[in-house]
Scaffold this active site. Structure first.
Site, PDB file in Angstrom:
ATOM      1  N   ASP A 185       0.833  -1.202   0.000  1.00 45.31           N
ATOM      2  CA  ASP A 185       0.000   0.000   0.000  1.00 45.31           C
ATOM      3  C   ASP A 185       0.868   1.253   0.000  1.00 45.31           C
ATOM      4  O   ASP A 185       1.534   1.567   0.985  1.00 45.31           O
ATOM      5  CB  ASP A 185      -0.901  -0.015   1.236  1.00 45.31           C
ATOM      6  CG  ASP A 185      -1.954   1.075   1.225  1.00 45.31           C
ATOM      7  OD1 ASP A 185      -1.935   1.929   0.319  1.00 45.31           O
ATOM      8  OD2 ASP A 185      -2.801   1.077   2.137  1.00 45.31           O
ATOM      9  N   ASP A 216      -1.612   5.928  -5.733  1.00 45.84           N
ATOM     10  CA  ASP A 216      -2.250   4.864  -4.949  1.00 45.84           C
ATOM     11  C   ASP A 216      -2.612   3.726  -5.879  1.00 45.84           C
ATOM     12  O   ASP A 216      -3.547   3.841  -6.668  1.00 45.84           O
ATOM     13  CB  ASP A 216      -3.508   5.419  -4.266  1.00 45.84           C
ATOM     14  CG  ASP A 216      -4.350   4.332  -3.627  1.00 45.84           C
ATOM     15  OD1 ASP A 216      -3.797   3.259  -3.305  1.00 45.84           O
ATOM     16  OD2 ASP A 216      -5.561   4.553  -3.445  1.00 45.84           O
TER      17      ASP A 216
END
Length: 408
Positions: A59, A285
């Site tokens: 992440d 992201d």
């Protein structure tokens, strides 16, 4: 070519160890293989002594290594399945000789709301543990999940942790430092770079050979110059508080993101408006929130008009945004306009071509666009859709994002 000061630091460390007579362990970059999943990309790391293999959700927007342990539910191993689904993989802290509580240095922290469990508490306890990723082994400060409800009990997760890769800012202590950054500071990575390239279905690399047969590679401790076509363009990241309002909502706020200033947005040759009061930010992201071409609500309307798209209802939409979805004529996709972006610090234009923002779903061609906020562009999540055919590099030493066309 852009150079990092870590090279000279590494040379200095080697010289010091040569003088003191201590052998220098080999340090090299590592291509962490990634597998695509509904949540994002998954990779394998190891925690503890002896090492336990842990599948982690990788992440770019999280600040630490987060991990489920056998004592994550009410601090009691016997109550694990009150909080987790039966069969959930966890890290067995009791089997590790190097697992140590760090609550005296870093107190338990809770976020509500948050972007893990939304309006259920995200609570973590800080511990130190040995983490191994490829050739790197280092003792790190990490987050042990502290769960006191059944929020995780209805789903078996294909991972037991989150390998965070957020940038680190001046003044951040180890409780806010991503595991790669901590390991680099400890000297187990040769350079402060993390790179990503995506071997998506339909790419020029049909066999996924540049990804070793996997869906993507997250390169740690360097980047592969062979995969850079031309030169990398480097951009300084910026603070953008609005992220915590319209994108990732945390209380207390989390602000460690690879965010670039968007200075230009166009659909074909038609410029699109940016938010005049706040400016606009590109948040990198590559998890599920990075799916879809990032557009403002108004720019999406203009793309719908430009492509003569019509509304469609989907049982499995291509991204998790709140916007409606639209179908287009499959025979006309090649004629659609490119979506173009410019970022602060360079006039370079970065494109998403029509074949990368139109998805085929049940033999229908659908605009894969994700919007945030209202009106003109304020924040967009730049992930796997934007990253197609591009090479993305993060510099943890200088807090810069590097972009290049991917040399397939």
């Amino acid at each position: 070519m852009y150079q990092s000061t870590s090279i000279s630091i590494a040379a200095l460390l080697s010289l010091i160890c040569m003088v003191c007579g201590s052998p220098v362990p080999p340090r090299t970059s590592f291509d962490l293989p990634l597998t695509w999943n509904e949540f994002g990309f998954l990779g394998n790391i190891s925690l503890g002594t002896p090492p336990q293999r842990i599948t982690s959700f990788v992440d770019w927007t999280w600040i630490s290594q987060y991990v489920f342990t056998e004592r994550s539910c009410h601090g009691d191993e016997s109550r694990l399945y009150e909080c987790f689904a039966k069969g959930q993989t966890v890290f067995n802290q009791s089997r590790s000789s190097t697992f140590q509580d760090q609550s005296a240095s870093y107190p338990t922290r809770t976020w509500n709301p948050n972007h893990f469990f939304f309006y259920d508490d995200l609570t973590v306890d800080y511990v130190s543990e040995v983490e191994t990723v490829g050739p790197s082994t280092a003792s790190l400060t990490i987050q042990a999940a502290d769960v006191k409800n059944s929020v995780l009990s209805d789903k078996l997760f294909p991972f037991a942790g989150v390998y965070g890769l957020s940038p680190v800012f001046e003044g951040d202590d180890k409780s806010l430092q991503s595991p790669f950054y901590q390991a680099w500071v400890a000297g187990t990575w040769p350079q402060p770079f993390v790179a990503f390239h995506y071997c998506y279905n339909g790419s020029a690399d049909i066999s996924k050979s540049t990804c070793g047969g996997y869906d993507a590679l997250q390169t740690l401790g360097g980047y592969n110059h062979i995969l850079v076509r031309g030169e990398l363009s480097w951009y300084d990241i910026i603070p953008l508080p609005e992220i915590n309002t319209v994108d990732f909502v945390y209380k207390p706020g989390v602000y460690n993101y690879w965010t670039l200033n968007i200075t230009g947005l166009s659909i074909g040759d038609k410029p699109q408006a940016l938010n005049e009061s706040t400016g606009a930010g590109a948040v990198f992201d590559h998890a599920s929130y990075g799916r879809g071409a990032p557009l403002s609500v108004n720019a999406y309307k203009n793309l719908i008009s430009a492509t003569a798209a019509t509304p469609i209802t989907l049982s499995l939409p291509p991204n998790n945004g709140n916007q409606s979805f639209y179908e287009v004529d499959c025979t006309k996709v090649a004629t659609f306009p490119k979506i173009e972006y410019q970022f602060g610090g360079s006039e370079r234009v970065w494109e998403i071509v029509p074949s990368n923002y139109v998805d085929n779903i049940d033999d229908k061609c659908v605009l894969n666009v994700r919007t945030l906020g209202d009106g003109d562009m304020i924040v967009g999540n730049f992930g796997e859709t934007f990253a197609k055919d591009k090479y993305v590099v993060f510099d943890f030493a200088k807090n810069k994002v590097g972009l290049a066309d991917l040399n397939w």
